[in-house]
Design a protein around this motif. Sequence first.
Motif, PDB file in Angstrom:
ATOM      1  N   GLN A 159       0.847  -1.196   0.000  1.00 13.11           N
ATOM      2  CA  GLN A 159       0.000   0.000   0.000  1.00 13.11           C
ATOM      3  C   GLN A 159       0.879   1.242   0.000  1.00 13.11           C
ATOM      4  O   GLN A 159       1.785   1.364   0.841  1.00 13.11           O
ATOM      5  CB  GLN A 159      -0.920   0.030   1.228  1.00 13.11           C
TER       6      GLN A 159
ATOM      7  N   LYS B 211       2.307   5.147   0.374  1.00 11.47           N
ATOM      8  CA  LYS B 211       2.220   6.315   1.242  1.00 11.47           C
ATOM      9  C   LYS B 211       2.655   7.509   0.398  1.00 11.47           C
ATOM     10  O   LYS B 211       3.629   7.403  -0.362  1.00 11.47           O
ATOM     11  CB  LYS B 211       3.151   6.202   2.459  1.00 11.47           C
TER      12      LYS B 211
ATOM     13  N   ASP C 233       3.172  11.972   0.055  1.00 11.22           N
ATOM     14  CA  ASP C 233       3.315  13.285   0.686  1.00 11.22           C
ATOM     15  C   ASP C 233       2.188  14.164   0.151  1.00 11.22           C
ATOM     16  O   ASP C 233       2.193  14.566  -1.016  1.00 11.22           O
ATOM     17  CB  ASP C 233       4.681  13.881   0.338  1.00 11.22           C
TER      18      ASP C 233
ATOM     19  N   GLU D 232       4.008   0.232   2.182  1.00 16.75           N
ATOM     20  CA  GLU D 232       3.994  -0.665   3.332  1.00 16.75           C
ATOM     21  C   GLU D 232       3.660  -2.076   2.847  1.00 16.75           C
ATOM     22  O   GLU D 232       2.700  -2.280   2.090  1.00 16.75           O
ATOM     23  CB  GLU D 232       2.958  -0.226   4.360  1.00 16.75           C
TER      24      GLU D 232
ATOM     25  N   LYS E 236       3.246   6.384  13.462  1.00 21.06           N
ATOM     26  CA  LYS E 236       2.054   6.249  12.616  1.00 21.06           C
ATOM     27  C   LYS E 236       0.829   6.364  13.511  1.00 21.06           C
ATOM     28  O   LYS E 236       0.648   5.566  14.424  1.00 21.06           O
ATOM     29  CB  LYS E 236       2.068   4.908  11.872  1.00 21.06           C
TER      30      LYS E 236
ATOM     31  N   ARG F  80      -5.402   4.324  12.571  1.00 22.64           N
ATOM     32  CA  ARG F  80      -6.512   4.664  11.675  1.00 22.64           C
ATOM     33  C   ARG F  80      -7.800   4.939  12.434  1.00 22.64           C
ATOM     34  O   ARG F  80      -8.637   5.718  11.996  1.00 22.64           O
ATOM     35  CB  ARG F  80      -6.726   3.539  10.666  1.00 22.64           C
TER      36      ARG F  80
ATOM     37  N   ILE G 237       3.148   9.916  10.309  1.00 24.07           N
ATOM     38  CA  ILE G 237       2.382   9.382   9.180  1.00 24.07           C
ATOM     39  C   ILE G 237       0.982   9.082   9.682  1.00 24.07           C
ATOM     40  O   ILE G 237       0.805   8.474  10.736  1.00 24.07           O
ATOM     41  CB  ILE G 237       3.031   8.100   8.627  1.00 24.07           C
TER      42      ILE G 237
ATOM     43  N   GLU H 278      -2.436   7.024   9.206  1.00 23.18           N
ATOM     44  CA  GLU H 278      -3.036   5.861   8.558  1.00 23.18           C
ATOM     45  C   GLU H 278      -4.554   6.066   8.429  1.00 23.18           C
ATOM     46  O   GLU H 278      -5.144   6.851   9.157  1.00 23.18           O
ATOM     47  CB  GLU H 278      -2.786   4.596   9.395  1.00 23.18           C
TER      48      GLU H 278
ATOM     49  N   ARG I 271      -7.535  14.302   4.368  1.00 27.26           N
ATOM     50  CA  ARG I 271      -6.228  14.734   3.841  1.00 27.26           C
ATOM     51  C   ARG I 271      -6.000  16.225   4.089  1.00 27.26           C
ATOM     52  O   ARG I 271      -4.940  16.630   4.561  1.00 27.26           O
ATOM     53  CB  ARG I 271      -6.173  14.397   2.356  1.00 27.26           C
TER      54      ARG I 271
ATOM     55  N   LEU J 103       2.361  13.343   5.508  1.00 25.81           N
ATOM     56  CA  LEU J 103       2.565  11.970   5.051  1.00 25.81           C
ATOM     57  C   LEU J 103       1.331  11.161   5.389  1.00 25.81           C
ATOM     58  O   LEU J 103       0.961  11.030   6.559  1.00 25.81           O
ATOM     59  CB  LEU J 103       3.806  11.363   5.711  1.00 25.81           C
ATOM     60  N   VAL J 104       0.647  10.624   4.361  1.00 28.51           N
ATOM     61  CA  VAL J 104      -0.636   9.964   4.589  1.00 28.51           C
ATOM     62  C   VAL J 104      -0.669   8.618   3.883  1.00 28.51           C
ATOM     63  O   VAL J 104       0.055   8.379   2.908  1.00 28.51           O
ATOM     64  CB  VAL J 104      -1.805  10.848   4.101  1.00 28.51           C
ATOM     65  N   GLN J 105      -1.577   7.750   4.370  1.00 25.32           N
ATOM     66  CA  GLN J 105      -1.731   6.400   3.830  1.00 25.32           C
ATOM     67  C   GLN J 105      -3.157   5.965   4.081  1.00 25.32           C
ATOM     68  O   GLN J 105      -3.719   6.231   5.142  1.00 25.32           O
ATOM     69  CB  GLN J 105      -0.741   5.449   4.525  1.00 25.32           C
TER      70      GLN J 105
END
Length: 1019
Positions: free
Chosen positions: A783, A785, A787, A797, A939, A942, A973, A975, A983, A993-995
């Motif tokens: 998955q 990640k 910027d 990841e 991190k 979520r 980061i 999650e 976002r 930094l996002v995922q």
Amino acid sequence: MTSDHANRETSDCVTGRLSPGSSLLDALTCLLAHGLDSVAVGDDGPAQRFLGAHTVLCALQAGLPATTPVSGLALADSAAAAGSPSLGVATLINGLPMRMWLKGRDGRYLIVNRSFVGFCGHALPQTVVGKTDLDLFPQAVADAERAEDARVMRDGQPLCRVDRLGDDPAAGWFETFKTPVRGPDGEVIGTVGMACDVSERVREQRAAQRSRKQLADVLATIGEGIWDRNLVTGRISHNRRWCAMLGLDDRWLNHGAADLNALIHPEDRERVSAAVAGCLAGGGAYVAEYRLCHADGHWLWVRDRGDVVDYGKDGQPRRMVGSIADISAMRSTTQALLESQSRYQQVFDSVREVIFQTDARGRWQLLNPAWTEITGHGVDEAIGHSFLDYLHPDDRDARREALRPLVERTQDYCSATLRVKCRDGSFRWLDLYARAIVDADNALVGTSGTLNDVTARVAAEDYLRLTASVFRYAHESIIITDPEARILEVNDSFCALTGYTREEVVGQHSRLLRSGLHDAAYYEAMWSALLRDGVWQGETWSRKKSGEFYAQLGNISAVRNEAGQTTHYVGLFTDITDMKENQRQLEHLAYHDVLTQLPNRSLLADRMRMALAQAERNGTLAAVAYLDLDGFKPVNDSLGHHVGDRLLVEIARRLQGSTRAGDTVARMGGDEFALIYNGLEHADECEQVFDRLLASISAPIAVDGRELCVTASIGVTLCPLDGSDPERLLAHADQAMYLAKQAGRNRFHLFDPERDRRLRAHRDAQIRVESALSGGELELHYQPKVDALTNALSGVEALIRWKHPELGLRLPGEFLPTVSESRFEIDLGKWVLATAVAQLDTWCAAGLSTRMSVNISARHLAHPDFVPHLRSVLDAHPGVDPGLLQLEVLESTTMTDLSGIARIMAACNELGVSFAIDDFGTGFGAMSSLRRLPVRSIKIDRSIIHNMLDDADDLATVQSMIGLAAAFRREVIAEGVETPRHRQALLKLGCHLVQGHGIARPMPAARMQRWMRAYATRH
């Protein structure tokens, strides 16, 4: 608070328990009254939480009111998690940022903190404890305090007051809280109180009242025309000054917008309309100069300033306010001013100090180029803005106070030292000198003055003040010596601790303080560390002037000059004598039953773990038994608790007599006991062991001439046949004990061996996962990640998936728990790590170099072979930069053994591999993890990100985590970013930094490679 609620909270406090509605003061009282380091909050059950003394101390130090409900604090899931072994009662008391005391019912002080002792004019708590208010305060003060204490104890309700200390108008204001303290029987046995300085709050409230009155006075006497325009109705209101300016009667105090437009000179209307439209479109306040028609027909030049002050829910402007000043005279003199300016322009442009002029509202009208040289802001862009727009937020009130004498016309000049924000974001200190500009009526129309850059001077002054303040007022004992250990300087805390005055120790050798309890080798090791490393840390026993020994935790550092030579040694020491004694007492109380001196539940858990390890190591069995006395309650109820207690002591003696060395007898509470028998070869041995135990218990017991008889019901389970979880073993033994009672009592019952069948089923599930690995059914998905600030790919990841032949694609949560804590968990972790690095090597060879993070389990990370295996995997792929690999560990993993985890992480860092803390914020060790572990990233879980847009608490949590990461210089980061709103919100909070599924879902390696190429093309 209702009476029922108050009674319930009182009862809870008596039993060492709080309700969620209890206050900080209730919590402090409960902790002090029971000598606890944590207290339960809520009724027994899954919802129960625990509040630690450390949390209470931090809340009070942060300035939270004593009436704050404990439900709003950070509560732990267990007493162990809430408690702090290093925070005893004395530390809690003396850490409070306020005066605190505990009195007995007779009015004598039982506990006081250092702040209270200093307030009373004493040096040590011992000189205050045992005294009454009459011993410490004047008669009138003491009588008032005693009457107030009596009312608190009589009513059983807390009390709060705010009053001034003494009759001096300059004296401070204090807020005092008092609440009753209850004993184990619920009766009031005294009072606990706190007093904190609220002088600043009172001053702010009074200053606010004065400011409101002064604003009203200014508006009533202001010399400009004021207007207020309702954009919804189209009506405009004016003050009488506006009407007088234009020679209009009171009918013009309120009129339509079209009426005003008719008064504007035809040549100016379009320009005025454009200025107003720009303001309404979000362009900010406008300033327009134009001509208005006077009632007698001549034209007046005016300066009109206005801005939007109110918006509707739809974001549309609803109201504007502004002022109009007659500038006809000013325009007539403009030419003269320009001519004057030309004569002084050269001097104006060349001086290094900022020369300024403002209007009456503080907006720049004139600035010289020195403003740009100092701040970086252009002169043109600053003109029209207020000085307040450039000030540090903390200095804005100071600027208003400095200019107040000019506004109120009590002085013609003023000065202040303030911080101004530069274009590059830094702040510089400027000396402000301002002089009032007044009109013929002595009314303030503006200011003029200079700004001088004094940043270097302020920094030097702050450093000197800070150094002196830290040394003098530090709670730690500080001692400075020369290289030969001769004392050069000490602080007040040192003198208070040792009993020596500064004059008595300066010039003496530091060996003056030695206790004689350490041998010569101890001091040789200390000096060796200082000479080798320049620093020493440790605990020492020293001797006071009185000869009394005390323990201290110390840190000695060498101070070297530019040539590397040691010029001084600086020692910082903290008195830990009370903590040592409390630790010794608490350790015993924490692990032993007060009545029988048997191990309690806490110590039993340790003994059970040892027994389980021994049984597994030797291939033997350990019997865990839960024992409950039959017939004890009638004895206790009919003959009294003292007889019941003696009976329990005798039963405890008999139970100890039935065990061998290495076995354990523990009291669980009441008439319940737990036993551990080690070294059993067969389950059949239980019958002989427990028949003998039952016979011993049932033998008559003589107490006060009475012969008492009780029996026991015993539940037994065997480990490792019944697993290796101490809590589960106790629960199973407890269940078996109830079956023994149901079967007629005075017997034992062995837990159902059906447990073996369930264990085999669990093992079968483990074998199936193992076969999935060997059969190639397991694979890694990836998955990305990104910027969010630059839209650049920041990494991927690696996530494990199981392509089950019958059930389809299965997520980790569906099968990883099956292999948790098994030997196969290590093999699976090695496969994941090797597969991820191999894929990273493939991508690097294809020109797709990106960071990859891999999840590591707690057991795998702590395995002795982890670092060597990681090294071998990296060596097998020399084309991979180790810096591209990041290992993710759960926050809960790091809290099991911080020191051990830190060593493993440091070894991996040496290989070039970094770490991230996963699911940050779901545990209770965030601060310890960031402070002590060499991690690069955190991190945010979520679950917190998911609710942050709708839950203010989660939003505050995310904001605090981002701030915490920034404070510790860690990459953060987020999650679970699912939507563009998540976002954008994270970007505003400083996390870029996002995922998450809002970026892309996890995908196989081949699809991930195509995605990366396509993403690079788009961005």
